[in-house]
Design a protein around this motif. Sequence first.
Motif, PDB file in Angstrom:
ATOM      1  N   TRP A 386      25.085  58.289  89.965  1.00 54.23           N
ATOM      2  CA  TRP A 386      24.534  57.276  89.061  1.00 54.23           C
ATOM      3  C   TRP A 386      25.353  57.218  87.773  1.00 54.23           C
ATOM      4  O   TRP A 386      25.652  56.138  87.276  1.00 54.23           O
ATOM      5  CB  TRP A 386      23.077  57.588  88.708  1.00 54.23           C
ATOM      6  CG  TRP A 386      22.158  57.712  89.879  1.00 54.23           C
ATOM      7  CD1 TRP A 386      22.371  57.265  91.148  1.00 54.23           C
ATOM      8  CD2 TRP A 386      20.872  58.338  89.883  1.00 54.23           C
ATOM      9  NE1 TRP A 386      21.307  57.569  91.948  1.00 54.23           N
ATOM     10  CE2 TRP A 386      20.359  58.231  91.206  1.00 54.23           C
ATOM     11  CE3 TRP A 386      20.095  58.987  88.919  1.00 54.23           C
ATOM     12  CZ2 TRP A 386      19.116  58.743  91.568  1.00 54.23           C
ATOM     13  CZ3 TRP A 386      18.856  59.500  89.273  1.00 54.23           C
ATOM     14  CH2 TRP A 386      18.374  59.372  90.594  1.00 54.23           C
ATOM     15  N   PHE A 387      25.693  58.406  87.263  1.00 50.42           N
ATOM     16  CA  PHE A 387      26.436  58.441  86.005  1.00 50.42           C
ATOM     17  C   PHE A 387      27.837  57.870  86.182  1.00 50.42           C
ATOM     18  O   PHE A 387      28.291  57.033  85.385  1.00 50.42           O
ATOM     19  CB  PHE A 387      26.508  59.877  85.487  1.00 50.42           C
ATOM     20  CG  PHE A 387      27.275  60.021  84.204  1.00 50.42           C
ATOM     21  CD1 PHE A 387      26.671  59.762  82.988  1.00 50.42           C
ATOM     22  CD2 PHE A 387      28.608  60.407  84.203  1.00 50.42           C
ATOM     23  CE1 PHE A 387      27.370  59.888  81.795  1.00 50.42           C
ATOM     24  CE2 PHE A 387      29.320  60.533  83.029  1.00 50.42           C
ATOM     25  CZ  PHE A 387      28.696  60.276  81.816  1.00 50.42           C
ATOM     26  N   ALA A 388      28.557  58.332  87.215  1.00 50.19           N
ATOM     27  CA  ALA A 388      29.938  57.881  87.419  1.00 50.19           C
ATOM     28  C   ALA A 388      29.999  56.382  87.685  1.00 50.19           C
ATOM     29  O   ALA A 388      30.808  55.663  87.086  1.00 50.19           O
ATOM     30  CB  ALA A 388      30.578  58.661  88.571  1.00 50.19           C
ATOM     31  N   SER A 389      29.135  55.888  88.572  1.00 49.72           N
ATOM     32  CA  SER A 389      29.162  54.455  88.882  1.00 49.72           C
ATOM     33  C   SER A 389      28.709  53.623  87.691  1.00 49.72           C
ATOM     34  O   SER A 389      29.251  52.534  87.448  1.00 49.72           O
ATOM     35  CB  SER A 389      28.272  54.174  90.099  1.00 49.72           C
ATOM     36  OG  SER A 389      26.927  54.549  89.840  1.00 49.72           O
ATOM     37  N   GLY A 390      27.727  54.137  86.926  1.00 52.10           N
ATOM     38  CA  GLY A 390      27.277  53.405  85.747  1.00 52.10           C
ATOM     39  C   GLY A 390      28.358  53.315  84.687  1.00 52.10           C
ATOM     40  O   GLY A 390      28.576  52.262  84.079  1.00 52.10           O
ATOM     41  N   LEU A 391      29.063  54.438  84.466  1.00 51.59           N
ATOM     42  CA  LEU A 391      30.138  54.438  83.475  1.00 51.59           C
ATOM     43  C   LEU A 391      31.279  53.531  83.906  1.00 51.59           C
ATOM     44  O   LEU A 391      31.858  52.802  83.089  1.00 51.59           O
ATOM     45  CB  LEU A 391      30.628  55.873  83.273  1.00 51.59           C
ATOM     46  CG  LEU A 391      31.754  56.083  82.250  1.00 51.59           C
ATOM     47  CD1 LEU A 391      31.367  55.494  80.902  1.00 51.59           C
ATOM     48  CD2 LEU A 391      32.074  57.567  82.110  1.00 51.59           C
ATOM     49  N   ARG A 392      31.619  53.545  85.197  1.00 48.25           N
ATOM     50  CA  ARG A 392      32.693  52.677  85.680  1.00 48.25           C
ATOM     51  C   ARG A 392      32.303  51.207  85.583  1.00 48.25           C
ATOM     52  O   ARG A 392      33.125  50.359  85.213  1.00 48.25           O
ATOM     53  CB  ARG A 392      33.026  53.044  87.123  1.00 48.25           C
ATOM     54  CG  ARG A 392      33.728  54.392  87.264  1.00 48.25           C
ATOM     55  CD  ARG A 392      33.683  54.928  88.674  1.00 48.25           C
ATOM     56  NE  ARG A 392      34.360  56.226  88.788  1.00 48.25           N
ATOM     57  CZ  ARG A 392      34.234  57.049  89.826  1.00 48.25           C
ATOM     58  NH1 ARG A 392      33.464  56.700  90.855  1.00 48.25           N
ATOM     59  NH2 ARG A 392      34.871  58.203  89.844  1.00 48.25           N
ATOM     60  N   ALA A 393      31.037  50.902  85.913  1.00 45.59           N
ATOM     61  CA  ALA A 393      30.586  49.515  85.810  1.00 45.59           C
ATOM     62  C   ALA A 393      30.561  49.057  84.358  1.00 45.59           C
ATOM     63  O   ALA A 393      30.911  47.912  84.044  1.00 45.59           O
ATOM     64  CB  ALA A 393      29.198  49.375  86.443  1.00 45.59           C
ATOM     65  N   LEU A 394      30.150  49.950  83.455  1.00 39.28           N
ATOM     66  CA  LEU A 394      30.139  49.614  82.031  1.00 39.28           C
ATOM     67  C   LEU A 394      31.550  49.347  81.526  1.00 39.28           C
ATOM     68  O   LEU A 394      31.785  48.416  80.746  1.00 39.28           O
ATOM     69  CB  LEU A 394      29.503  50.754  81.241  1.00 39.28           C
ATOM     70  CG  LEU A 394      29.366  50.555  79.725  1.00 39.28           C
ATOM     71  CD1 LEU A 394      28.413  49.398  79.429  1.00 39.28           C
ATOM     72  CD2 LEU A 394      28.862  51.837  79.065  1.00 39.28           C
ATOM     73  N   GLN A 395      32.515  50.129  81.993  1.00 36.42           N
ATOM     74  CA  GLN A 395      33.899  49.942  81.584  1.00 36.42           C
ATOM     75  C   GLN A 395      34.481  48.652  82.158  1.00 36.42           C
ATOM     76  O   GLN A 395      35.314  48.002  81.520  1.00 36.42           O
ATOM     77  CB  GLN A 395      34.741  51.147  82.026  1.00 36.42           C
ATOM     78  CG  GLN A 395      36.155  51.139  81.517  1.00 36.42           C
ATOM     79  CD  GLN A 395      36.250  51.297  80.005  1.00 36.42           C
ATOM     80  OE1 GLN A 395      35.241  51.549  79.346  1.00 36.42           O
ATOM     81  NE2 GLN A 395      37.429  51.123  79.452  1.00 36.42           N
ATOM     82  N   ASP A 396      34.034  48.270  83.344  1.00 32.88           N
ATOM     83  CA  ASP A 396      34.554  47.060  83.984  1.00 32.88           C
ATOM     84  C   ASP A 396      33.996  45.793  83.352  1.00 32.88           C
ATOM     85  O   ASP A 396      34.715  44.805  83.185  1.00 32.88           O
ATOM     86  CB  ASP A 396      34.240  47.069  85.481  1.00 32.88           C
ATOM     87  CG  ASP A 396      35.053  48.108  86.234  1.00 32.88           C
ATOM     88  OD1 ASP A 396      36.091  48.545  85.706  1.00 32.88           O
ATOM     89  OD2 ASP A 396      34.635  48.502  87.338  1.00 32.88           O
ATOM     90  N   THR A 397      32.696  45.811  83.036  1.00 32.21           N
ATOM     91  CA  THR A 397      32.025  44.592  82.589  1.00 32.21           C
ATOM     92  C   THR A 397      31.759  44.544  81.091  1.00 32.21           C
ATOM     93  O   THR A 397      31.692  43.463  80.517  1.00 32.21           O
ATOM     94  CB  THR A 397      30.693  44.427  83.337  1.00 32.21           C
ATOM     95  OG1 THR A 397      29.804  45.509  82.989  1.00 32.21           O
ATOM     96  CG2 THR A 397      30.916  44.441  84.851  1.00 32.21           C
ATOM     97  N   GLY A 398      31.556  45.713  80.464  1.00 33.76           N
ATOM     98  CA  GLY A 398      31.176  45.735  79.065  1.00 33.76           C
ATOM     99  C   GLY A 398      29.739  45.318  78.827  1.00 33.76           C
ATOM    100  O   GLY A 398      29.309  45.163  77.677  1.00 33.76           O
ATOM    101  N   ASP A 399      28.967  45.152  79.901  1.00 31.48           N
ATOM    102  CA  ASP A 399      27.574  44.721  79.805  1.00 31.48           C
ATOM    103  C   ASP A 399      26.669  45.952  79.782  1.00 31.48           C
ATOM    104  O   ASP A 399      26.632  46.733  80.742  1.00 31.48           O
ATOM    105  CB  ASP A 399      27.225  43.823  80.995  1.00 31.48           C
ATOM    106  CG  ASP A 399      25.814  43.268  80.912  1.00 31.48           C
ATOM    107  OD1 ASP A 399      25.137  43.493  79.886  1.00 31.48           O
ATOM    108  OD2 ASP A 399      25.375  42.614  81.884  1.00 31.48           O
ATOM    109  N   ALA A 400      25.918  46.140  78.703  1.00 28.70           N
ATOM    110  CA  ALA A 400      25.057  47.316  78.569  1.00 28.70           C
ATOM    111  C   ALA A 400      23.942  47.344  79.606  1.00 28.70           C
ATOM    112  O   ALA A 400      23.397  48.413  79.905  1.00 28.70           O
ATOM    113  CB  ALA A 400      24.457  47.357  77.163  1.00 28.70           C
ATOM    114  N   ASN A 401      23.592  46.207  80.173  1.00 28.87           N
ATOM    115  CA  ASN A 401      22.488  46.158  81.128  1.00 28.87           C
ATOM    116  C   ASN A 401      22.801  46.913  82.422  1.00 28.87           C
ATOM    117  O   ASN A 401      21.881  47.282  83.154  1.00 28.87           O
ATOM    118  CB  ASN A 401      22.141  44.703  81.459  1.00 28.87           C
ATOM    119  CG  ASN A 401      21.573  43.961  80.260  1.00 28.87           C
ATOM    120  OD1 ASN A 401      20.840  44.542  79.458  1.00 28.87           O
ATOM    121  ND2 ASN A 401      21.924  42.700  80.110  1.00 28.87           N
TER     122      ASN A 401
END
Length: 435
Positions: A386-401
């Motif tokens: 959850w942490f790794a995928s969430g951090l990668r998604a946050l870095q890709d999109t910049g969307d806090a949601n």
Amino acid sequence: MLLSLLNKDLRRVRRNPVPWAISLLVPLCITALIGSIFGPGSGGGSGNVGTIHLALVDEDDTRLTEFLRGALEQARTGGDARTQPPFEMRTRFLERAEAEAQIRDDAIAAAVVIPAGFTDGYLEARGPLVLQLIKNPARGIHPRIVEEMLGLAATALDGFQQLAGDQLPSVRAIFEEGDDDALTRMALAGGVLVEARRRLEPVRVYIAPPLITFAETERADPAEEEAEGQPGFNVFAFVLAGMAAMFLLYLADNAMRDLYREARMRTLVRFKTMREGLFAFIAGKAIFAVAMVLLGAAVLLGGGGLIFGVEWRAPAALFGLVFTYAFCAAGLLGLVAAVAGRERRADVFGNLFIMAMALVGGCMFPPEALPAFMRENLTPWMPPGWFASGLRALQDTGDANVVVGASIRFVAVGVVALVCAAWLFQRRLSKGGKA
């Protein structure tokens, strides 16, 4: 009371920072190693393979091989970078003895020898014919590339011979010197092409138009993406997210197992003389674990970002993700330590638990590379994932949601795990748990 306990634990860390520093240095070294291998610019020279130096030894010396030599002399890498191979080929035309000497001196990667009589044997359909390759074993992959290219050339020559068949004498007359003028040779070439078209007619439905095509798409320039606040893929950020998810758990594990060390050093005995229960002492360790995970995340993500040139996006959302993950890690590793019952056993169980969760969660390898059963049924339940995928998604999109769902799950798992861990620790330590 809790602040006093936290201050005591932090002072002890300052006196012996080696175990904690190891948990921070190892992921940075792994990130640097993997990123340097798979990151951009990992190759050398022209492209990723470099320049291949090749010698061509023409012992046949006919008009056909002369034509081939001229074509190679005119060949240069250039044009559209998208159509270039990941290497540059430099060809030298040498005698056999000189070519063998340059291979011994490690000046060239390989030498291709066209033996005498090759052209006559080919045009008269006499076989088998042999093209010789002398490889330099000191050049690694370069001779292998030349060997594959020579194999493709041999396949193409064989296919042309089978296609041309009885037209080979006409092909020979085009290249050989004789009394025929240029107009006569052009007529011969036209006849060969007409016959080739007739023989290719049965496969027309497969090659005109081809059954397999490619589509060209335009991609934004990476520099433009960064200027717009949309950085492209960064292999260091991808790897560092997985390493942080794994090694931050080691910090939480070391902090929660400290309860057994406190019992061994008889700190709990002194604490019991001042307090009736142990809940405050256990809560202090949980706060200590959260604090160490936050400090570790600052080093891994903050320091790692500076080292590897990663600009983390949405800092507030990133802090929320790290904080809730630290809370979850304290609960989970505290529960593992409580179930283990002893310090040494908790050390073994904690390491196995962290490695298993990191592996199944997609921290060591991309989730897509895991077996289908594991990826579909186990990976979605792993907090490090959850942490790794969430951090990668946050870095890709910049969307806090994109990290809200993971943060909620971290809090829920952390609360349940901490309650269970506190109850088990209270039970064990009140009875004098020992290492």
